[in-house]
Design an enzyme around this catalytic site. Structure first.
Site, PDB file in Angstrom:
ATOM      1  N   GLY A  52       3.294   6.579   8.464  1.00 38.96           N
ATOM      2  CA  GLY A  52       4.618   6.753   7.892  1.00 38.96           C
ATOM      3  C   GLY A  52       5.558   5.620   8.247  1.00 38.96           C
ATOM      4  O   GLY A  52       6.595   5.436   7.602  1.00 38.96           O
ATOM      5  N   ASN A  53       5.198   4.842   9.293  1.00 35.81           N
ATOM      6  CA  ASN A  53       6.007   3.680   9.660  1.00 35.81           C
ATOM      7  C   ASN A  53       5.785   2.494   8.727  1.00 35.81           C
ATOM      8  O   ASN A  53       6.524   1.512   8.780  1.00 35.81           O
ATOM      9  CB  ASN A  53       5.702   3.220  11.094  1.00 35.81           C
ATOM     10  CG  ASN A  53       6.442   4.017  12.141  1.00 35.81           C
ATOM     11  OD1 ASN A  53       5.830   4.771  12.891  1.00 35.81           O
ATOM     12  ND2 ASN A  53       7.753   3.873  12.194  1.00 35.81           N
ATOM     13  N   SER A  54       4.746   2.552   7.884  1.00 41.52           N
ATOM     14  CA  SER A  54       4.463   1.437   6.980  1.00 41.52           C
ATOM     15  C   SER A  54       5.692   1.041   6.181  1.00 41.52           C
ATOM     16  O   SER A  54       6.329   1.884   5.557  1.00 41.52           O
ATOM     17  CB  SER A  54       3.359   1.816   5.992  1.00 41.52           C
ATOM     18  OG  SER A  54       2.094   1.670   6.554  1.00 41.52           O
ATOM     19  N   HIS A  94       0.814  -1.219   0.000  1.00 44.60           N
ATOM     20  CA  HIS A  94       0.000   0.000   0.000  1.00 44.60           C
ATOM     21  C   HIS A  94       0.846   1.267   0.000  1.00 44.60           C
ATOM     22  O   HIS A  94       0.352   2.344  -0.349  1.00 44.60           O
ATOM     23  CB  HIS A  94      -1.003  -0.010   1.159  1.00 44.60           C
ATOM     24  CG  HIS A  94      -0.429   0.304   2.511  1.00 44.60           C
ATOM     25  ND1 HIS A  94      -0.091  -0.672   3.428  1.00 44.60           N
ATOM     26  CD2 HIS A  94      -0.146   1.482   3.120  1.00 44.60           C
ATOM     27  CE1 HIS A  94       0.364  -0.098   4.534  1.00 44.60           C
ATOM     28  NE2 HIS A  94       0.342   1.212   4.373  1.00 44.60           N
ATOM     29  N   ASP A 136       0.325  -7.616   1.620  1.00 40.94           N
ATOM     30  CA  ASP A 136       0.727  -6.211   1.701  1.00 40.94           C
ATOM     31  C   ASP A 136       2.246  -6.052   1.698  1.00 40.94           C
ATOM     32  O   ASP A 136       2.800  -5.219   2.403  1.00 40.94           O
ATOM     33  CB  ASP A 136       0.134  -5.536   2.941  1.00 40.94           C
ATOM     34  CG  ASP A 136       0.054  -4.018   2.775  1.00 40.94           C
ATOM     35  OD1 ASP A 136       0.341  -3.515   1.658  1.00 40.94           O
ATOM     36  OD2 ASP A 136      -0.279  -3.320   3.754  1.00 40.94           O
ATOM     37  N   GLY A 183      -9.406 -26.051  -1.861  1.00 35.54           N
ATOM     38  CA  GLY A 183     -10.786 -26.039  -2.300  1.00 35.54           C
ATOM     39  C   GLY A 183     -11.734 -26.550  -1.239  1.00 35.54           C
ATOM     40  O   GLY A 183     -12.429 -27.554  -1.440  1.00 35.54           O
TER      41      GLY A 183
END
Length: 473
Positions: A241-243, A130, A165, A300
């Protein structure tokens, strides 16, 4: 019939058969567990690790007349009941979206910022998916990374994996900062001291300290339906901002990629942060480096977490087995309680999904199943899970296979499984154009628009529009 190795060996050995495609190196040396007094300062360890953490600035070339970042901010700052991706739009939310005039009437618009970690001497950088996305959920046109000495360099996107992510970047020239040593997060224990390093609110590189609050957190739906979660939870302060930044142990090694926070709605840190464990991040990064995409196994089946009782063990109870799928071929039956894969206990539905996803399609293992008071060992071979690369079939809504449609613009329904919440309400051939009034033309946009509870699905077929209401768990 082939069987997968234990997960720790899978991470370490992936691509090791080809020196040119060798995976990232993992240091499995355990931390000392002595009761001796702890040092009064970790400054030397932190100072060295900080050299490997960078700031990430994504930018997009847009026409001057194009709109702002409202959808992007809603996506990462208005996400469900107090859940929030922690990083790449904090500056934008406070009105700090930078814009420079370019050629041909274009502007270079920066969409906030995030953090990243240098993990390869050749310039490989781990961050969050992200962080490198635009408000329209497409990849940023340009990426700049800022090193510890303030110098900025361009970086290219090697690949992204929205379902965990994770994104892998490569900067050139080779960075002056060293690659951060990677620890095996499988050895992390609740109570271990950790440090979070990143650039919160773009104030500059910052270090916070806490402990590991929990491991194996799943089922949080941080990245929407269909995502894979195995988070390390920490109370080390993580903010916008730490992402993509580093979560390190007291030996200065990477144990996780800081990804998300849960808050009370105010947008700040309340001591509940989540990091993708290094074991999973390395597995994803090595695949992205080798092929640019992530291939996962699939059985499945549908399952729910089964709590232990006097008659039944802990595990997951199978509520549905897909006709013709890998699980049916292996002999699984509705009502079975699956308790372990290759001897490793399985205690939740999200844990089972993650475990099966780590098998390369066409490989398999052995499941321990409880059926009618009898314990069975069922060998299985996995099928390939739907791709999430953009144009290929994907499963965003449970049991509904979708593909990107350009006319009309949206996601075309390819198939609806009988046990899907959309069975009898949605059908193959319809094109989903909006979810909860938000336009969706990519799998990522659909995941961001979905929410637990009631969802409104707008569809189009042969020029006729319809609205279907679906309730999701």
């Amino acid at each position: 019939m082939r069987f997968s190795p234990p997960l720790s060996l899978l991470v370490l050995a992936l691509f090791s058969h080809d020196p040119a495609m060798a995976g990232l190196t993992v240091d499995s040396t355990p931390l000392p567990r002595s009761e001796a007094p702890r040092p009064s300062s970790y400054a030397d360890i932190v100072e060295k690790a900080r050299l490997s953490v960078v700031s990430v600035y994504p930018a997009t070339l847009v026409k001057a007349a194009e709109g702002g970042d409202k959808a992007f901010l809603e996506r990462y700052f208005g996400r469900g009941a107090g859940e929030d991706n922690d990083g790449d739009g904090g500056a934008d939310r406070d009105g700090d979206s930078r814009e420079e005039k370019g050629k041909g009437g274009e502007s270079r618009r920066s969409h906030g910022h995030g953090s990243g970690v240098i993990v390869g001497a050749d310039g490989l950088i781990l961050t969050n998916n992200h962080v490198v996305r635009t408000p329209q959920d497409s990849l940023a046109d340009e990426i700049l990374v800022e090193l510890h000495n303030g110098r900025r360099y361009p970086a290219k996107i090697i690949g992204t994996d929205p379902l965990t992510d994770i994104a892998l970047l490569k900067m050139e020239p080779v960075p002056e900062g060293p690659a951060l040593s990677i620890a095996d997060s499988g050895a992390v224990r609740v109570g271990d001291l950790v440090f979070a390093i990143g650039n919160p609110f773009d104030v500059g590189m910052t270090v916070t300290m806490g402990c590991v609050s929990a491991t194996g957190r799943g089922g949080l739906r941080m990245n929407g339906p269909g995502s894979y979660e195995d988070f390390i939870q920490t109370d080390a302060a993580i903010n916008h901002g730490n992402s993509g930044g580093a979560l390190i142990d007291t030996a200065g090694r990477l144990i996780g990629i800081n990804t998300a926070i849960r808050n009370a709605g105010g947008g700040g840190n309340v001591g509940i942060g989540f990091a993708v464990p290094s074991r999973l991040a390395v597995w994803v990064a090595d695949q992205l480096r080798a092929t640019g995409q992530v291939r996962r196994g699939r059985l499945g089946l549908d399952a729910v977490t089964s709590k232990p009782t006097a008659e039944t063990p802990a595990g997951v109870k199978l509520t549905g087995v897909e006709s013709g799928g890998a699980a049916e071929r292996a002999g699984f039956k509705t009502g079975d309680i699956l308790t372990a894969i290759d001897g490793v206990p399985v205690i939740s539905e999200s844990g089972l999904r993650l475990r099966i996803s780590l098998f390369t399609p066409g490989t398999g293992g052995q499941a321990t199943v409880r059926r009618g008071g009898e314990t069975l060992m069922l060998p299985f071979i996995t099928d390939a899970a739907p791709d999430d690369g953009g144009d290929g079939p994907v499963e965003v809504l449970p049991g509904i296979t979708l593909a990107v449609s350009t006319d009309p613009k949206g996601l075309k329904i390819l198939a609806v499984a009988p046990d899907s919440p959309g069975a009898g309400r949605l059908s193959a051939g319809q094109v989903i154009t909006e979810i909860n009034t938000r336009p969706v033309d990519t799998p990522g946009a659909a995941r961001s628009a979905l929410r637990p509870g009631v969802n409104q699905i707008r569809t189009v077929r042969d020029g006729k529009t319809g609205i279907t209401t679906l309730r999701l768990p």
